[in-house]
Design an enzyme around this catalytic site. Sequence first.
Site, PDB file in Angstrom:
ATOM      1  N   HIS A  99      40.178 -52.957  48.931  1.00 30.86           N
ATOM      2  CA  HIS A  99      39.113 -53.973  48.841  1.00 30.86           C
ATOM      3  C   HIS A  99      39.677 -55.322  48.398  1.00 30.86           C
ATOM      4  O   HIS A  99      39.050 -56.032  47.606  1.00 30.86           O
ATOM      5  CB  HIS A  99      38.013 -53.513  47.871  1.00 30.86           C
ATOM      6  CG  HIS A  99      37.169 -52.387  48.398  1.00 30.86           C
ATOM      7  ND1 HIS A  99      36.125 -52.571  49.268  1.00 30.86           N
ATOM      8  CD2 HIS A  99      37.246 -51.042  48.185  1.00 30.86           C
ATOM      9  CE1 HIS A  99      35.569 -51.392  49.562  1.00 30.86           C
ATOM     10  NE2 HIS A  99      36.238 -50.448  48.921  1.00 30.86           N
TER      11      HIS A  99
ATOM     12  N   ASP B  97      38.411 -47.455  44.474  1.00 31.08           N
ATOM     13  CA  ASP B  97      37.750 -46.656  45.500  1.00 31.08           C
ATOM     14  C   ASP B  97      38.245 -47.039  46.894  1.00 31.08           C
ATOM     15  O   ASP B  97      38.759 -48.130  47.110  1.00 31.08           O
ATOM     16  CB  ASP B  97      36.236 -46.836  45.421  1.00 31.08           C
ATOM     17  CG  ASP B  97      35.805 -48.278  45.677  1.00 31.08           C
ATOM     18  OD1 ASP B  97      36.493 -49.193  45.178  1.00 31.08           O
ATOM     19  OD2 ASP B  97      34.798 -48.496  46.376  1.00 31.08           O
ATOM     20  N   GLU B  98      38.072 -46.147  47.817  1.00 32.35           N
ATOM     21  CA  GLU B  98      38.285 -46.396  49.245  1.00 32.35           C
ATOM     22  C   GLU B  98      39.618 -47.091  49.545  1.00 32.35           C
ATOM     23  O   GLU B  98      39.705 -47.965  50.400  1.00 32.35           O
ATOM     24  CB  GLU B  98      37.118 -47.206  49.819  1.00 32.35           C
ATOM     25  CG  GLU B  98      35.804 -46.432  49.757  1.00 32.35           C
ATOM     26  CD  GLU B  98      34.596 -47.220  50.179  1.00 32.35           C
ATOM     27  OE1 GLU B  98      33.670 -46.618  50.750  1.00 32.35           O
ATOM     28  OE2 GLU B  98      34.537 -48.435  49.916  1.00 32.35           O
ATOM     29  N   ALA B  99      40.652 -46.671  48.840  1.00 33.02           N
ATOM     30  CA  ALA B  99      41.996 -47.231  49.060  1.00 33.02           C
ATOM     31  C   ALA B  99      42.678 -46.466  50.194  1.00 33.02           C
ATOM     32  O   ALA B  99      43.760 -45.894  50.025  1.00 33.02           O
ATOM     33  CB  ALA B  99      42.810 -47.172  47.767  1.00 33.02           C
TER      34      ALA B  99
END
Length: 547
Positions: free
Chosen positions: A289, A352-354
Amino acid sequence: MRQRRTIPRLIGSLLLFATAGVGCGEAAADGGGTDAKASGRAAVEPEVRPLGRIVPAPASVTPEGEPYTLTAATTIGVDETSQESRELGRYLAGLLRPATGFPLPVVDDRAAAGGGIRLRLDPDDTALGDEGYRLRSAPEGLVLTARAHAGLFRGVQTLRQQLPSAVERKSVQPGPWKIAGGTVTDAPRYAYRGAMLDVARHFFTVDEVKRFIDQLALYKVNTLHLHLSDDQGWRIAVDSWPRLTTHGGSTEVGGGAGGFYTKAQYREIVDYAASRYQEVVPEIDMPGHTNAALASYPELTCDGVAPPLYTGTKVGFSSLCVPKPVTYDFVDDVVREIAALTPGRYLHIGGDEAHSTSHADYVTFMNKVQPVVAAYGKTVVGWHQLTAATPAKGALVQYWGLDRTPAEEKERVAAAARNGTGLILSPADRTYLDMKYTKDTPLGLAWAGYVEVRRSYDWNPATYLPGAPEGAVRGVEAPLWTETLASTGDLDLMAFPRLPGVAELGWSPAATHDWDAYKLRLAEQAPRFEALGITWYRSPEVPWPAE
Protein backbone atom coordinates in the site's frame (compact mmCIF):
# COMPACT_ATOMS: atom_id res chain seq x y z
CA MET A 1 -3.96 21.96 2.46
CA ARG A 2 -6.95 22.60 0.21
CA GLN A 3 -10.57 23.59 0.50
CA ARG A 4 -12.98 20.70 0.14
CA ARG A 5 -14.75 20.75 -3.19
CA THR A 6 -18.50 20.34 -3.33
CA ILE A 7 -19.36 16.80 -4.35
CA PRO A 8 -22.84 16.29 -5.83
CA ARG A 9 -22.38 12.53 -5.88
CA LEU A 10 -24.52 11.90 -2.79
CA ILE A 11 -27.62 13.31 -4.49
CA GLY A 12 -27.48 10.67 -7.18
CA SER A 13 -26.64 8.03 -4.59
CA LEU A 14 -29.73 8.87 -2.59
CA LEU A 15 -31.94 8.70 -5.66
CA LEU A 16 -30.53 5.27 -6.47
CA PHE A 17 -30.96 4.16 -2.90
CA ALA A 18 -34.55 5.33 -2.53
CA THR A 19 -35.91 1.79 -2.72
CA ALA A 20 -34.07 0.85 0.47
CA GLY A 21 -34.77 4.11 2.26
CA VAL A 22 -32.46 6.88 3.36
CA GLY A 23 -32.99 9.22 6.27
CA CYS A 24 -31.78 12.72 5.51
CA GLY A 25 -30.91 14.95 8.44
CA GLU A 26 -32.04 18.54 8.15
CA ALA A 27 -29.60 20.31 10.41
CA ALA A 28 -26.78 20.46 7.90
CA ALA A 29 -28.89 22.42 5.46
CA ASP A 30 -30.72 24.83 7.74
CA GLY A 31 -28.45 25.26 10.73
CA GLY A 32 -30.61 22.94 12.79
CA GLY A 33 -33.79 25.00 12.72
CA THR A 34 -35.97 22.93 10.39
CA ASP A 35 -38.94 21.44 12.16
CA ALA A 36 -39.07 17.65 11.98
CA LYS A 37 -42.65 17.69 10.72
CA ALA A 38 -41.74 20.15 7.99
CA SER A 39 -39.13 17.66 6.77
CA GLY A 40 -41.89 15.09 6.26
CA ARG A 41 -40.92 12.90 9.19
CA ALA A 42 -42.87 12.04 12.31
CA ALA A 43 -40.18 12.25 14.98
CA VAL A 44 -42.48 11.61 17.92
CA GLU A 45 -40.63 11.17 21.21
CA PRO A 46 -41.80 10.82 24.78
CA GLU A 47 -41.53 13.95 26.87
CA VAL A 48 -39.33 11.98 29.26
CA ARG A 49 -37.12 9.29 27.75
CA PRO A 50 -37.03 6.20 30.01
CA LEU A 51 -33.76 6.13 31.89
CA GLY A 52 -31.13 4.10 30.06
CA ARG A 53 -32.92 3.97 26.67
CA ILE A 54 -29.79 5.21 24.93
CA VAL A 55 -26.90 3.86 22.84
CA PRO A 56 -24.64 2.34 24.09
CA ALA A 57 -26.76 0.64 26.75
CA PRO A 58 -25.56 1.55 30.28
CA ALA A 59 -24.22 -1.10 32.63
CA SER A 60 -26.71 -0.39 35.43
CA VAL A 61 -29.93 1.62 35.48
CA THR A 62 -32.15 2.24 38.53
CA PRO A 63 -35.22 4.39 37.70
CA GLU A 64 -36.55 6.30 40.69
CA GLY A 65 -38.79 9.27 41.31
CA GLU A 66 -39.66 12.27 39.19
CA PRO A 67 -37.52 13.70 36.40
CA TYR A 68 -35.01 16.50 36.51
CA THR A 69 -36.01 19.56 34.46
CA LEU A 70 -33.58 21.91 32.77
CA THR A 71 -34.78 25.53 33.05
CA ALA A 72 -33.62 29.07 32.36
CA ALA A 73 -32.33 29.17 35.94
CA THR A 74 -30.14 26.06 35.59
CA THR A 75 -26.44 26.42 36.30
CA ILE A 76 -23.62 24.01 35.56
CA GLY A 77 -21.44 23.53 38.62
CA VAL A 78 -17.81 22.44 38.27
CA ASP A 79 -14.59 22.53 40.25
CA GLU A 80 -13.41 26.01 39.32
CA THR A 81 -9.86 25.18 40.41
CA SER A 82 -9.57 22.64 37.57
CA GLN A 83 -9.16 23.95 34.03
CA GLU A 84 -10.21 20.59 32.62
CA SER A 85 -13.40 20.64 34.67
CA ARG A 86 -14.15 24.18 33.50
CA GLU A 87 -13.64 23.11 29.89
CA LEU A 88 -16.03 20.19 30.36
CA GLY A 89 -18.62 22.53 31.82
CA ARG A 90 -18.25 24.86 28.85
CA TYR A 91 -18.53 21.91 26.47
CA LEU A 92 -21.80 20.80 28.10
CA ALA A 93 -23.15 24.34 28.07
CA GLY A 94 -22.21 24.65 24.41
CA LEU A 95 -24.19 21.53 23.60
CA LEU A 96 -27.32 22.64 25.45
CA ARG A 97 -27.54 26.40 24.91
CA PRO A 98 -28.50 26.63 21.21
CA ALA A 99 -31.65 24.48 21.39
CA THR A 100 -32.78 25.40 24.91
CA GLY A 101 -32.05 29.10 24.66
CA PHE A 102 -30.99 29.00 28.33
CA PRO A 103 -27.89 30.88 29.54
CA LEU A 104 -26.57 27.89 31.55
CA PRO A 105 -23.68 29.68 33.26
CA VAL A 106 -20.72 27.53 34.31
CA VAL A 107 -20.10 28.28 37.98
CA ASP A 108 -18.09 27.00 40.91
CA ASP A 109 -19.78 23.91 42.27
CA ARG A 110 -19.61 25.22 45.84
CA ALA A 111 -21.61 28.29 44.86
CA ALA A 112 -24.05 26.55 42.52
CA ALA A 113 -27.70 27.16 43.15
CA GLY A 114 -30.07 24.28 43.87
CA GLY A 115 -31.65 22.64 40.86
CA GLY A 116 -28.51 22.78 38.77
CA ILE A 117 -26.29 20.26 37.01
CA ARG A 118 -23.10 19.34 38.84
CA LEU A 119 -20.01 17.70 37.36
CA ARG A 120 -17.94 16.19 40.15
CA LEU A 121 -14.72 14.20 40.36
CA ASP A 122 -14.32 11.51 43.00
CA PRO A 123 -10.78 10.09 42.64
CA ASP A 124 -11.52 7.55 45.36
CA ASP A 125 -14.34 5.88 43.42
CA THR A 126 -12.04 3.31 41.83
CA ALA A 127 -14.94 1.07 40.81
CA LEU A 128 -15.77 3.52 38.03
CA GLY A 129 -12.35 3.20 36.41
CA ASP A 130 -10.95 5.81 34.04
CA GLU A 131 -14.07 6.20 31.89
CA GLY A 132 -16.95 5.21 34.15
CA TYR A 133 -19.46 7.62 35.64
CA ARG A 134 -22.53 7.81 37.83
CA LEU A 135 -25.49 10.00 36.90
CA ARG A 136 -28.15 10.80 39.52
CA SER A 137 -31.25 12.63 38.32
CA ALA A 138 -33.95 14.03 40.61
CA PRO A 139 -36.18 17.12 40.64
CA GLU A 140 -33.77 18.92 42.97
CA GLY A 141 -30.80 18.51 40.66
CA LEU A 142 -28.62 16.32 38.46
CA VAL A 143 -25.21 15.15 39.64
CA LEU A 144 -22.66 13.54 37.35
CA THR A 145 -19.77 11.89 39.19
CA ALA A 146 -16.65 10.22 37.81
CA ARG A 147 -13.20 9.19 38.94
CA ALA A 148 -11.57 10.97 35.97
CA HIS A 149 -12.46 13.67 33.47
CA ALA A 150 -12.86 11.11 30.68
CA GLY A 151 -15.65 9.55 32.74
CA LEU A 152 -17.37 12.90 33.12
CA PHE A 153 -17.20 13.35 29.35
CA ARG A 154 -18.76 9.93 28.74
CA GLY A 155 -21.45 10.77 31.27
CA VAL A 156 -22.21 14.01 29.46
CA GLN A 157 -23.06 11.93 26.37
CA THR A 158 -25.57 9.96 28.46
CA LEU A 159 -27.08 13.18 29.80
CA ARG A 160 -27.30 14.45 26.23
CA GLN A 161 -29.04 11.34 24.89
CA GLN A 162 -31.52 11.29 27.78
CA LEU A 163 -32.78 14.69 26.65
CA PRO A 164 -35.14 15.02 23.66
CA SER A 165 -33.27 14.81 20.35
CA ALA A 166 -34.24 18.40 19.55
CA VAL A 167 -31.48 19.41 21.97
CA GLU A 168 -29.06 18.73 19.08
CA ARG A 169 -30.53 21.49 16.91
CA LYS A 170 -28.82 24.85 16.50
CA SER A 171 -31.89 27.05 16.94
CA VAL A 172 -34.17 27.46 19.94
CA GLN A 173 -36.68 24.61 20.33
CA PRO A 174 -39.78 24.54 22.58
CA GLY A 175 -38.76 21.86 25.09
CA PRO A 176 -39.51 20.84 27.83
CA TRP A 177 -36.07 19.49 28.72
CA LYS A 178 -36.46 16.62 31.16
CA ILE A 179 -34.23 13.73 32.25
CA ALA A 180 -35.90 10.75 33.90
CA GLY A 181 -35.31 10.30 37.61
CA GLY A 182 -32.96 7.65 38.94
CA THR A 183 -29.36 6.52 38.79
CA VAL A 184 -27.18 5.31 35.94
CA THR A 185 -23.89 3.65 36.92
CA ASP A 186 -21.80 2.89 33.90
CA ALA A 187 -18.32 1.86 32.75
CA PRO A 188 -16.98 0.37 29.51
CA ARG A 189 -16.58 -3.30 28.73
CA TYR A 190 -13.42 -2.68 26.67
CA ALA A 191 -10.73 -0.03 26.99
CA TYR A 192 -10.26 0.23 23.21
CA ARG A 193 -13.33 1.37 21.28
CA GLY A 194 -12.34 2.71 17.93
CA ALA A 195 -13.31 3.84 14.48
CA MET A 196 -11.00 4.24 11.52
CA LEU A 197 -11.27 6.91 8.83
CA ASP A 198 -9.42 6.32 5.58
CA VAL A 199 -8.26 9.75 4.39
CA ALA A 200 -5.86 8.25 1.83
CA ARG A 201 -8.26 6.91 -0.84
CA HIS A 202 -10.29 10.12 -0.61
CA PHE A 203 -8.98 13.07 1.33
CA PHE A 204 -11.08 14.73 4.02
CA THR A 205 -10.36 18.16 5.45
CA VAL A 206 -9.64 19.02 9.07
CA ASP A 207 -13.20 20.24 9.61
CA GLU A 208 -14.63 17.08 8.06
CA VAL A 209 -12.51 14.94 10.37
CA LYS A 210 -13.65 17.02 13.34
CA ARG A 211 -17.26 16.37 12.36
CA PHE A 212 -16.52 12.64 12.39
CA ILE A 213 -14.85 12.96 15.81
CA ASP A 214 -17.98 14.59 17.21
CA GLN A 215 -20.15 11.79 15.84
CA LEU A 216 -17.90 9.24 17.52
CA ALA A 217 -18.04 11.12 20.82
CA LEU A 218 -21.82 10.80 21.06
CA TYR A 219 -21.44 7.00 21.17
CA LYS A 220 -18.53 6.93 23.63
CA VAL A 221 -15.88 5.91 21.09
CA ASN A 222 -12.44 6.70 22.48
CA THR A 223 -10.04 5.97 19.60
CA LEU A 224 -9.70 7.56 16.15
CA HIS A 225 -7.52 5.51 13.80
CA LEU A 226 -6.42 7.63 10.82
CA HIS A 227 -5.30 5.73 7.72
CA LEU A 228 -2.85 8.36 6.47
CA SER A 229 -1.12 6.67 3.55
CA ASP A 230 -1.94 4.25 0.77
CA ASP A 231 -1.35 3.66 -2.92
CA GLN A 232 -3.61 6.57 -3.85
CA GLY A 233 -2.24 9.26 -1.56
CA TRP A 234 0.06 10.33 1.27
CA ARG A 235 -1.74 12.67 3.67
CA ILE A 236 0.70 13.77 6.41
CA ALA A 237 3.62 16.16 6.00
CA VAL A 238 7.06 14.66 6.64
CA ASP A 239 9.71 17.38 6.57
CA SER A 240 12.58 15.06 5.70
CA TRP A 241 10.70 13.61 2.71
CA PRO A 242 8.65 16.56 1.40
CA ARG A 243 7.59 15.02 -1.94
CA LEU A 244 5.47 12.51 -0.04
CA THR A 245 2.81 15.18 0.17
CA THR A 246 3.63 17.63 -2.63
CA HIS A 247 3.61 14.79 -5.16
CA GLY A 248 2.25 11.71 -3.37
CA GLY A 249 -0.62 13.68 -1.84
CA SER A 250 -1.66 15.38 -5.06
CA THR A 251 -4.40 12.98 -6.11
CA GLU A 252 -6.94 10.43 -4.89
CA VAL A 253 -9.25 7.71 -6.17
CA GLY A 254 -10.88 8.90 -9.36
CA GLY A 255 -8.18 11.49 -10.06
CA GLY A 256 -9.33 14.30 -7.78
CA ALA A 257 -6.99 16.88 -6.32
CA GLY A 258 -6.21 14.94 -3.16
CA GLY A 259 -4.70 16.93 -0.31
CA PHE A 260 -2.71 16.52 2.88
CA TYR A 261 -2.39 17.76 6.43
CA THR A 262 0.41 20.06 7.45
CA LYS A 263 1.93 19.24 10.79
CA ALA A 264 -0.06 22.07 12.34
CA GLN A 265 -3.28 20.70 10.86
CA TYR A 266 -2.53 17.20 12.09
CA ARG A 267 -1.90 18.60 15.58
CA GLU A 268 -5.22 20.42 15.32
CA ILE A 269 -6.97 17.10 14.66
CA VAL A 270 -5.10 15.41 17.52
CA ASP A 271 -5.96 18.24 19.91
CA TYR A 272 -9.61 18.26 18.88
CA ALA A 273 -9.84 14.51 19.38
CA ALA A 274 -8.24 14.90 22.82
CA SER A 275 -10.89 17.46 23.74
CA ARG A 276 -13.42 14.69 23.04
CA TYR A 277 -11.29 12.20 25.01
CA GLN A 278 -10.26 10.28 21.91
CA GLU A 279 -6.76 9.00 21.25
CA VAL A 280 -5.50 9.31 17.67
CA VAL A 281 -3.73 6.27 16.20
CA PRO A 282 -1.88 7.29 13.01
CA GLU A 283 -1.36 4.58 10.42
CA ILE A 284 1.41 4.47 7.82
CA ASP A 285 0.71 1.29 5.87
CA MET A 286 3.82 -0.66 4.85
CA PRO A 287 5.53 -2.46 3.19
CA GLY A 288 2.57 -2.69 0.80
CA HIS A 289 0.00 0.00 0.00
CA THR A 290 2.95 2.32 -0.69
CA ASN A 291 2.57 3.44 -4.31
CA ALA A 292 2.21 7.12 -3.34
CA ALA A 293 5.56 6.95 -1.52
CA LEU A 294 7.24 5.02 -4.36
CA ALA A 295 5.95 7.51 -6.94
CA SER A 296 7.41 10.32 -4.85
CA TYR A 297 10.83 8.72 -4.22
CA PRO A 298 12.04 6.18 -6.81
CA GLU A 299 14.97 5.22 -4.58
CA LEU A 300 12.43 3.34 -2.44
CA THR A 301 11.75 0.96 -5.34
CA CYS A 302 14.00 -1.98 -6.11
CA ASP A 303 14.56 -0.91 -9.74
CA GLY A 304 14.97 2.81 -9.03
CA VAL A 305 12.05 3.71 -11.31
CA ALA A 306 9.15 5.74 -9.92
CA PRO A 307 5.74 4.28 -10.74
CA PRO A 308 3.01 6.69 -11.85
CA LEU A 309 0.57 8.07 -9.31
CA TYR A 310 -2.37 5.72 -8.88
CA THR A 311 -6.06 6.65 -8.76
CA GLY A 312 -7.69 3.23 -8.99
CA THR A 313 -8.81 0.82 -6.29
CA LYS A 314 -6.75 -2.34 -6.78
CA VAL A 315 -4.56 -3.56 -3.90
CA GLY A 316 -1.47 -5.66 -3.39
CA PHE A 317 0.70 -4.39 -6.24
CA SER A 318 3.16 -2.12 -4.40
CA SER A 319 6.02 -2.74 -1.96
CA LEU A 320 8.89 -0.88 -0.40
CA CYS A 321 12.23 -2.43 -1.41
CA VAL A 322 13.06 -4.51 1.65
CA PRO A 323 16.78 -5.14 0.92
CA LYS A 324 17.69 -1.45 0.42
CA PRO A 325 19.15 0.43 3.42
CA VAL A 326 17.41 3.63 2.29
CA THR A 327 14.08 1.96 3.04
CA TYR A 328 14.92 1.94 6.73
CA ASP A 329 16.18 5.52 6.64
CA PHE A 330 12.78 6.38 5.22
CA VAL A 331 10.89 4.38 7.85
CA ASP A 332 12.96 5.87 10.67
CA ASP A 333 12.33 9.44 9.50
CA VAL A 334 8.60 8.93 8.98
CA VAL A 335 8.07 7.16 12.30
CA ARG A 336 10.19 9.70 14.17
CA GLU A 337 8.31 12.71 12.80
CA ILE A 338 4.82 11.26 13.20
CA ALA A 339 5.57 9.91 16.69
CA ALA A 340 6.71 13.40 17.72
CA LEU A 341 3.34 14.81 16.60
CA THR A 342 1.26 12.12 18.30
CA PRO A 343 0.83 12.10 22.09
CA GLY A 344 -1.04 8.79 22.07
CA ARG A 345 0.45 5.39 22.82
CA TYR A 346 0.17 3.74 19.43
CA LEU A 347 1.54 3.88 15.91
CA HIS A 348 -0.06 1.62 13.31
CA ILE A 349 2.31 0.17 10.70
CA GLY A 350 -0.30 -1.56 8.53
CA GLY A 351 1.17 -4.74 7.11
CA ASP A 352 -1.89 -5.97 5.22
CA GLU A 353 -2.18 -7.13 1.63
CA ALA A 354 1.58 -7.09 1.02
CA HIS A 355 1.12 -9.44 -1.94
CA SER A 356 4.14 -8.03 -3.77
CA THR A 357 6.46 -8.68 -0.82
CA SER A 358 7.82 -12.20 -0.37
CA HIS A 359 7.19 -13.90 2.94
CA ALA A 360 10.89 -13.80 3.79
CA ASP A 361 11.11 -10.09 2.96
CA TYR A 362 7.93 -9.40 4.93
CA VAL A 363 9.37 -11.05 8.04
CA THR A 364 12.67 -9.21 7.59
CA PHE A 365 10.89 -5.89 7.17
CA MET A 366 8.66 -6.27 10.22
CA ASN A 367 11.57 -7.45 12.37
CA LYS A 368 13.44 -4.26 11.46
CA VAL A 369 10.55 -1.81 11.61
CA GLN A 370 8.89 -2.76 14.89
CA PRO A 371 11.95 -1.77 16.97
CA VAL A 372 11.94 1.63 15.23
CA VAL A 373 8.41 2.25 16.53
CA ALA A 374 9.51 1.30 20.04
CA ALA A 375 12.60 3.51 19.78
CA TYR A 376 10.34 6.54 19.38
CA GLY A 377 8.19 5.64 22.36
CA LYS A 378 5.20 4.07 20.65
CA THR A 379 3.51 0.69 20.79
CA VAL A 380 3.12 -1.18 17.51
CA VAL A 381 -0.30 -1.81 16.04
CA GLY A 382 -0.59 -3.80 12.81
CA TRP A 383 -3.21 -5.56 10.78
CA HIS A 384 -3.42 -9.23 11.69
CA GLN A 385 -1.03 -10.24 8.89
CA LEU A 386 1.67 -9.06 11.29
CA THR A 387 1.29 -12.46 12.96
CA ALA A 388 2.96 -13.97 9.86
CA ALA A 389 6.09 -12.43 11.37
CA THR A 390 6.63 -12.09 15.14
CA PRO A 391 4.66 -9.27 16.76
CA ALA A 392 6.77 -7.18 19.14
CA LYS A 393 6.19 -7.56 22.85
CA GLY A 394 3.10 -5.54 23.79
CA ALA A 395 1.98 -5.12 20.18
CA LEU A 396 -1.67 -5.10 19.15
CA VAL A 397 -2.91 -6.79 16.01
CA GLN A 398 -6.12 -5.76 14.30
CA TYR A 399 -8.07 -8.74 13.02
CA TRP A 400 -10.06 -7.99 9.89
CA GLY A 401 -10.84 -11.53 8.73
CA LEU A 402 -14.24 -12.94 7.92
CA ASP A 403 -16.41 -15.73 9.23
CA ARG A 404 -15.13 -17.70 6.24
CA THR A 405 -11.43 -16.90 6.80
CA PRO A 406 -9.46 -20.18 6.72
CA ALA A 407 -9.12 -21.84 10.11
CA GLU A 408 -5.33 -21.91 9.90
CA GLU A 409 -5.18 -18.11 9.54
CA LYS A 410 -7.53 -17.64 12.49
CA GLU A 411 -5.43 -20.06 14.53
CA ARG A 412 -2.23 -18.13 13.72
CA VAL A 413 -3.81 -14.97 15.13
CA ALA A 414 -5.22 -16.84 18.14
CA ALA A 415 -1.80 -18.36 18.85
CA ALA A 416 -0.26 -14.87 18.87
CA ALA A 417 -2.99 -13.82 21.30
CA ARG A 418 -2.19 -16.77 23.56
CA ASN A 419 1.42 -15.62 23.44
CA GLY A 420 0.55 -12.17 24.76
CA THR A 421 -0.36 -10.14 21.67
CA GLY A 422 -3.44 -7.99 22.18
CA LEU A 423 -6.35 -8.11 19.75
CA ILE A 424 -8.46 -5.37 18.22
CA LEU A 425 -11.41 -7.00 16.50
CA SER A 426 -12.57 -5.53 13.18
CA PRO A 427 -14.06 -8.48 11.28
CA ALA A 428 -14.73 -7.11 7.81
CA ASP A 429 -18.05 -8.91 7.39
CA ARG A 430 -19.26 -7.38 10.67
CA THR A 431 -17.58 -4.02 11.31
CA TYR A 432 -16.32 -2.67 7.97
CA LEU A 433 -18.57 0.33 7.50
CA ASP A 434 -17.80 0.58 3.78
CA MET A 435 -19.42 -2.78 3.03
CA LYS A 436 -22.74 -2.47 1.21
CA TYR A 437 -25.85 -3.07 3.28
CA THR A 438 -27.56 -4.89 0.40
CA LYS A 439 -27.05 -5.39 -3.33
CA ASP A 440 -28.95 -2.11 -3.88
CA THR A 441 -26.57 0.04 -1.85
CA PRO A 442 -25.08 2.52 -4.36
CA LEU A 443 -21.93 3.15 -2.33
CA GLY A 444 -19.40 0.83 -0.78
CA LEU A 445 -17.89 -2.52 -1.71
CA ALA A 446 -19.07 -6.10 -1.28
CA TRP A 447 -15.96 -8.29 -1.24
CA ALA A 448 -16.72 -9.24 2.39
CA GLY A 449 -20.42 -9.71 1.64
CA TYR A 450 -23.40 -7.53 2.46
CA VAL A 451 -23.47 -6.27 6.04
CA GLU A 452 -26.90 -5.26 7.28
CA VAL A 453 -27.42 -3.61 10.65
CA ARG A 454 -28.20 -6.78 12.59
CA ARG A 455 -25.15 -8.62 11.24
CA SER A 456 -22.95 -5.70 12.24
CA TYR A 457 -24.29 -5.75 15.80
CA ASP A 458 -25.10 -9.37 16.55
CA TRP A 459 -21.78 -10.97 17.52
CA ASN A 460 -19.71 -11.28 20.69
CA PRO A 461 -16.13 -9.95 20.65
CA ALA A 462 -15.13 -12.15 23.60
CA THR A 463 -15.86 -15.39 21.77
CA TYR A 464 -15.52 -14.35 18.14
CA LEU A 465 -12.03 -15.68 17.38
CA PRO A 466 -11.73 -19.40 18.23
CA GLY A 467 -8.81 -20.18 20.51
CA ALA A 468 -8.12 -16.58 21.48
CA PRO A 469 -8.24 -15.88 25.23
CA GLU A 470 -11.02 -13.47 26.18
CA GLY A 471 -8.45 -11.41 28.07
CA ALA A 472 -6.48 -10.83 24.87
CA VAL A 473 -9.34 -8.85 23.33
CA ARG A 474 -8.58 -5.18 23.94
CA GLY A 475 -11.65 -3.98 22.09
CA VAL A 476 -13.31 -3.36 18.75
CA GLU A 477 -12.92 -0.95 15.87
CA ALA A 478 -15.17 -0.02 12.94
CA PRO A 479 -13.07 0.87 9.88
CA LEU A 480 -14.49 3.21 7.24
CA TRP A 481 -12.58 2.78 3.98
CA THR A 482 -13.20 5.41 1.33
CA GLU A 483 -12.54 3.95 -2.11
CA THR A 484 -16.16 4.83 -2.99
CA LEU A 485 -16.81 7.55 -0.41
CA ALA A 486 -15.97 11.12 -1.38
CA SER A 487 -18.10 13.38 0.84
CA THR A 488 -19.30 13.61 4.43
CA GLY A 489 -22.74 12.58 3.22
CA ASP A 490 -21.20 9.40 1.84
CA LEU A 491 -19.47 8.75 5.17
CA ASP A 492 -22.72 9.29 7.06
CA LEU A 493 -24.72 6.94 4.87
CA MET A 494 -22.31 4.05 5.39
CA ALA A 495 -21.52 4.68 9.07
CA PHE A 496 -25.09 5.21 10.24
CA PRO A 497 -26.78 3.27 11.65
CA ARG A 498 -24.02 0.61 11.96
CA LEU A 499 -21.47 2.67 13.89
CA PRO A 500 -23.62 3.00 17.06
CA GLY A 501 -23.97 -0.80 17.20
CA VAL A 502 -20.22 -1.42 17.05
CA ALA A 503 -19.77 1.28 19.69
CA GLU A 504 -22.25 -0.57 21.91
CA LEU A 505 -20.31 -3.82 21.47
CA GLY A 506 -17.26 -2.03 22.81
CA TRP A 507 -18.95 -0.24 25.70
CA SER A 508 -21.90 -2.19 27.04
CA PRO A 509 -21.73 -5.33 29.21
CA ALA A 510 -22.28 -8.61 27.38
CA ALA A 511 -25.41 -9.15 29.49
CA THR A 512 -27.12 -6.21 27.78
CA HIS A 513 -26.56 -7.61 24.29
CA ASP A 514 -29.93 -8.34 22.72
CA TRP A 515 -30.86 -7.50 19.14
CA ASP A 516 -34.59 -7.21 19.82
CA ALA A 517 -34.00 -4.65 22.55
CA TYR A 518 -31.20 -2.88 20.71
CA LYS A 519 -33.16 -2.31 17.50
CA LEU A 520 -35.80 -0.41 19.49
CA ARG A 521 -33.20 1.84 21.10
CA LEU A 522 -31.52 2.32 17.72
CA ALA A 523 -34.82 3.30 16.10
CA GLU A 524 -35.18 6.00 18.74
CA GLN A 525 -31.89 7.50 17.53
CA ALA A 526 -33.47 8.48 14.20
CA PRO A 527 -34.73 11.92 15.31
CA ARG A 528 -31.26 12.59 16.76
CA PHE A 529 -29.60 11.67 13.45
CA GLU A 530 -31.91 14.13 11.75
CA ALA A 531 -31.30 16.90 14.26
CA LEU A 532 -27.55 16.44 13.80
CA GLY A 533 -27.79 16.58 10.02
CA ILE A 534 -26.70 12.97 9.57
CA THR A 535 -27.75 11.17 6.39
CA TRP A 536 -28.49 7.56 7.32
CA TYR A 537 -29.65 4.26 5.88
CA ARG A 538 -33.20 3.38 6.85
CA SER A 539 -32.65 -0.34 7.29
CA PRO A 540 -35.81 -2.45 7.05
CA GLU A 541 -34.47 -4.50 9.99
CA VAL A 542 -35.10 -1.57 12.37
CA PRO A 543 -38.57 -0.25 13.38
CA TRP A 544 -37.85 3.40 12.62
CA PRO A 545 -40.40 6.11 13.43
CA ALA A 546 -42.94 6.48 10.63
CA GLU A 547 -42.03 8.86 7.84
